[in-house]
Design an enzyme around this catalytic site. Structure first.
Site, PDB file in Angstrom:
ATOM      1  NE  ARG A   1      -0.503   0.364   4.962  1.00  0.00           N
ATOM      2  CZ  ARG A   1      -1.047   0.236   6.134  1.00  0.00           C
ATOM      3  NH1 ARG A   1      -2.561  -0.241   6.292  1.00  0.00           N
ATOM      4  NH2 ARG A   1      -0.382   0.522   7.284  1.00  0.00           N
TER       5      ARG A   1
ATOM      6  CG  ASP B   1       9.974 -10.038   9.639  1.00  0.00           C
ATOM      7  OD1 ASP B   1      10.617  -9.093   9.410  1.00  0.00           O
ATOM      8  OD2 ASP B   1       9.654 -10.660  10.634  1.00  0.00           O
ATOM      9  CB  VAL B   2      12.275  -6.236   5.767  1.00  0.00           C
ATOM     10  CG1 VAL B   2      11.453  -5.796   4.482  1.00  0.00           C
ATOM     11  CG2 VAL B   2      11.930  -5.224   6.971  1.00  0.00           C
TER      12      VAL B   2
ATOM     13  CG  ASN C   1       8.028   1.851   0.642  1.00  0.00           C
ATOM     14  OD1 ASN C   1       8.313   3.175   0.698  1.00  0.00           O
ATOM     15  ND2 ASN C   1       7.111   1.252   0.691  1.00  0.00           N
TER      16      ASN C   1
ATOM     17  CE1 TYR D   1       9.886   6.646   9.995  1.00  0.00           C
ATOM     18  CE2 TYR D   1      10.565   9.066  10.341  1.00  0.00           C
ATOM     19  CZ  TYR D   1      10.219   8.061   9.471  1.00  0.00           C
ATOM     20  OH  TYR D   1       9.834   8.160   8.050  1.00  0.00           O
TER      21      TYR D   1
ATOM     22  CB  THR E   1       0.838   7.302   3.007  1.00  0.00           C
ATOM     23  OG1 THR E   1       1.798   7.510   4.044  1.00  0.00           O
ATOM     24  CG2 THR E   1       1.335   7.856   1.825  1.00  0.00           C
TER      25      THR E   1
END
Length: 243
Positions: free
Chosen positions: A16, A60-61, A86, A151, A186
């Protein structure tokens, strides 16, 4: 013939938002996409919408083996010449509100996931003859960002990792650049209240949020040969928020 004819791009966090828009534009320009995410229903629906040029893989990255499976699935579609790192999380907390578990969760998904992805695609891109990696950072990786220490730490890390990888991979014919979005309209913005988002938007010189389409067009430029002499660059797309 589109810019991506005969090439496959792997997009993590592609179910998405920005990743989904990127996938639609790549397919529209003749390319194939391997979408990976943990949002299975949304990812499967998007792949079905895009048709035979797209596949979805639960991924799962933070798992190295998962990246190997993703690269294999991407190469089954065609030569792998693009990676968009991303996938990421954004759970804003101040320094004193952030515990070690939350900090580590950000570093594993936002930073380790990017590292594993870059490392995993190199042999496939060499087999394809060349490649381009785009790491999605943030304006939080260009300046201080209040109330989002974990973050911010990971997005600053992506900025440095991009430059180091660009130097390492240039002799292999692989370019690496980073994109630094500001507030983009988003799902990620929904973690804050509408009032908090309105305050943030008023701080943007252009007085609006960006769109996923605007970010996607920049990402596609970096993936394509239109940017063939660019590597190690950091591009802000933020309405002037980082000025």
């Amino acid at each position: 013939m589109g810019r991506f004819q005969g090439s496959t791009v792997l997009i993590s966090g592609g179910a998405r938002g920005q990743g989904a828009v990127e996938a639609r534009l790549i397919v529209a320009e003749g390319g194939c996409v391997l979408l990976t995410d943990i949002l299975d229903a949304e990812g499967e629906a998007l792949a079905a919408e895009l048709g035979p040029a797209a596949r979805f893989l639960h991924h799962d990255v933070t798992e190295e083996a998962g990246w190997a499976r993703a690269v294999s699935a991407a190469e089954a579609l065609g030569p792998l010449r693009g990676l968009v790192n991303n996938a990421g999380i954004y759970i804003p907390k101040t320094l004193m509100e952030t515990d070690a578990a939350l900090f580590e969760r950000h570093t594993r998904i936002n930073q380790l996931g990017c590292f594993l992805g870059m490392q995993a695609v190199v042999p496939a891109m060499e087999r394809a003859g060349h490649g381009s990696i785009v790491n999605i950072s943030s304006t939080a990786g260009l300046r201080g960002s209040p109330g989002a220490i974990a973050y911010s730490a990971t997005k600053w890390a992506l900025r440095g990792m991009t430059k180091a990888a660009a130097i390492d991979l240039a002799p292999r014919g692989i370019r690496v650049n980073s994109v630094h979005p500001g507030p983009i309209d988003t799902e990620m913005l929904k973690i804050r209240t509408p009032e908090e988002n309105a305050v943030r938007t008023r701080l943007v010189p252009m007085q609006r949020n960006g769109t996923a389409e605007e970010v996607a067009k920049l990402v596609l430029f970096l993936l394509s040969e239109d940017s063939s002499y660019m590597t190690g660059a950091e591009l802000a797309i933020d309405g002037g928020a980082s000025l």
